[in-house]
Enzyme design. Structure first.
Site, short mmCIF file in Angstrom:
data_model
loop_
_atom_site.label_atom_id
_atom_site.label_comp_id
_atom_site.label_asym_id
_atom_site.label_seq_id
_atom_site.Cartn_x
_atom_site.Cartn_y
_atom_site.Cartn_z
N LYS A 283 0.84 -1.20 0.00
CA LYS A 283 0.00 0.00 0.00
C LYS A 283 0.88 1.25 0.00
CE LYS A 283 -3.65 -1.97 3.00
NZ LYS A 283 -4.82 -1.88 2.13
N ARG A 357 -9.93 -12.03 2.22
CA ARG A 357 -10.71 -13.15 1.69
C ARG A 357 -9.90 -14.45 1.73
NH1 ARG A 357 -11.31 -9.87 -3.75
NH2 ARG A 357 -11.07 -8.26 -2.16
#
Length: 501
Positions: A283, A357
């Site tokens: 990020k 996920r």
């Protein structure tokens, strides 16, 4: 904070502050009209002078009111009498709570619970008020150094008394306070864990927090699975996320037993990424601020278990927390890696920042062993959900519409709202992979939906709902960066409305 009820005349109560409602156009609720009468029209004169018009959220403080024992009166505007909604009631109570908290008082008596709101009984009004007061007075200051000078002399608001005019409502009000206070305990543990900095709140810290619950509640038991256990279970997706971190992963299972062992449990699954750098799909630096909140789903699971155990709800609940830290490095997973999940489905990792996920899919497969009544996962999963719904609704996805209906209704009742989005076949196609069964991302379009579609591949053996709480569980930026505790109020209401009888 303590909450109590009284069936008494408000003007005769010695207290730091008496809280009364007023409406626009000079309309007065029962208790306000009564105080106006015993004070020889004092409140009516204040309204005529224009110090307060009754507009929603307005406040004014009155001192030395004739024939009233309270040291001061707080008037709060509630808008137009024929337009008082549940949301307006919450806004008015929030204003009351923040105003009282700013005063130099320790106790107040409140009469706003007498207001008539369509389809909202005394139980609802009391539960909402208790939760709102709890949230308004919450502080997280564990990591602030103590001031060098003497402590402030300002009193701390620690007691609220509600006037109940109808004795028939007193029992309902008492029970509602009990439920609200249990919710506040769940909210506090949720917020405290989420707000704790990531150098302290790592997967091991979460495991210890879960174990602490067993010392408080005999109805709660905890099991912790370590890295070797995850390897034995062949949780390849979960393990791939943990490869770059020095912090060991934990799969934390909590069991609350409030019913016979034969009763199917409600299972809550929490995403517990205690810090998310994005892994090797790193990020930008600014986007890492607030990533300690990527375990809000896990914290919420502990909050829900606390709520149920406090009340001794006659149900069984299982909480499953997938706790890990997502870090970059030479041992971290890479884009283009292929991993095999516990269920045997292979996944092509195209973005290591879509890690939630990956831990959740193995945790969801693990849930099958509990033979659940329903499974609800809670995850700060996608920025796309923030783009779609902002901070006002959690995203709701499901393979069972009756479960969705229950959650949507609980959201409306609690004010902790969710909004249903689709997981239909058109979106499932976006997860196609050239070299594995599925990819872990589905491209730039409908990101929150394709994330839910990914999870749905692992939930086909039970009724399941997914709550994407990325926009609601926390505020990521600025001085007011904090955890909100959502979706704990929603899920408390879900349990009370659907599973407490």
């Amino acid at each position: 904070m303590d909450f109590n009820i009284k069936t008494a005349q408000p003007e005769k109560q010695r207290t730091n502050c008496l809280v009364l409602a007023v409406f626009e156009a000079g309309k007065l609720p029962e208790s306000t009209a009564h105080i106006d009468k015993v004070s020889n029209g004092y409140i009516s004169r204040i309204l005529k002078l224009g110090d307060i018009s009754g507009k929603l959220g307005q406040t004014v403080i009155l001192h030395d009111v004739a024939n009233v024992q309270a040291e001061r009166i707080l008037l709060v505007g509630c808008g137009k009498i024929n337009e008082l909604t549940a949301d307006n009631y919450r806004e008015a109570v929030t204003k009351i709570a923040t105003t009282l908290n700013s005063l130099n008082i320790h106790e107040a008596i409140c009469c706003v619970n007498e207001l008539n709101i369509q389809e909202c009984d005394i139980s609802w009004k009391m539960r909402q008020a208790v939760i709102i007061f709890g949230c308004a007075t919450y502080k997280f200051e564990q990591f602030k150094s103590k001031p060098a000078g003497p402590k402030e002399s300002k009193a701390v608001l620690n007691k609220i008394i509600f006037i109940i005019s109808n004795r028939r409502d007193a029992e309902k009000a008492e029970k509602a306070i009990e439920i609200g206070m249990a919710a506040n305990k769940g909210l506090q543990i949720t917020k405290d864990l989420a707000n704790t900095p990531p150098n302290i709140c790592n997967p091991t810290y979460l495991a210890k927090a879960a174990q602490k619950l067993t010392k408080t509640y005999k109805s709660v038991s905890v099991a912790i699975l370590e890295r070797q256990d995850l390897q034995t279970l062949k949780m390849g997706a979960f393990l791939s996320v943990t490869q770059g971190s020095a912090q060991p992963p934990k799969l934390i299972t909590l069991e609350y037993r409030g019913a016979a062992k034969t009763q199917q449990p409600i299972v809550f699954v929490g995403k517990g990424i205690t810090f998310d750098t994005g892994g090797n799909s790193l990020k930008p630096a600014a986007n890492m601020i607030g990533m300690k909140y990527d375990m809000c789903g896990a914290a919420s699971v502990l909050g829900i278990i606390t709520f149920a155990a406090e009340l001794g709800l006659p149900i069984n609940i299982v909480g499953v927390i997938a706790a890990a830290e997502n870090m970059p490095g030479g041992t971290a997973s890479r884009p283009d890696d292929v991993v095999t999940t516990m269920s045997g489905i292979t996944v092509e990792i195209l973005n290591t920042d879509a890690e939630g996920r990956l831990v959740l899919c193995d945790a969801l497969a693990y849930c099958e062993r509990f033979k659940p009544k329903v499974v609800i996962d809670l995850a700060t999963l996608t920025g796309a959900c923030i783009t779609a719904l902002g901070s006002h609704h959690s995203g709701l996805f499901t393979n069972h519409q009756p479960l969705a209906n229950d959650l949507l209704t609980a959201g409306l009742i609690s004010g902790d709202k969710c909004w249903q989005l689709p997981i239909t076949a058109e979106y499932q196609k976006q997860l196609e992979s050239s070299c594995a069964d599925i990819a872990n991302i589905g491209g730039p379009e409908a990101g929150s939906i394709t994330a839910a579609c990914f999870l749905s591949r692992f939930t086909q053996k039970y009724h399941w709902a997914h709550l994407d709480i990325a926009g609601t569980a926390c505020r990521y930026t600025g001085k007011d960066r904090k955890a909100t505790g959502q979706p704990v109020p929603l899920l408390c209401e879900y349990l009370i409305s659907n599973h407490s009888k």
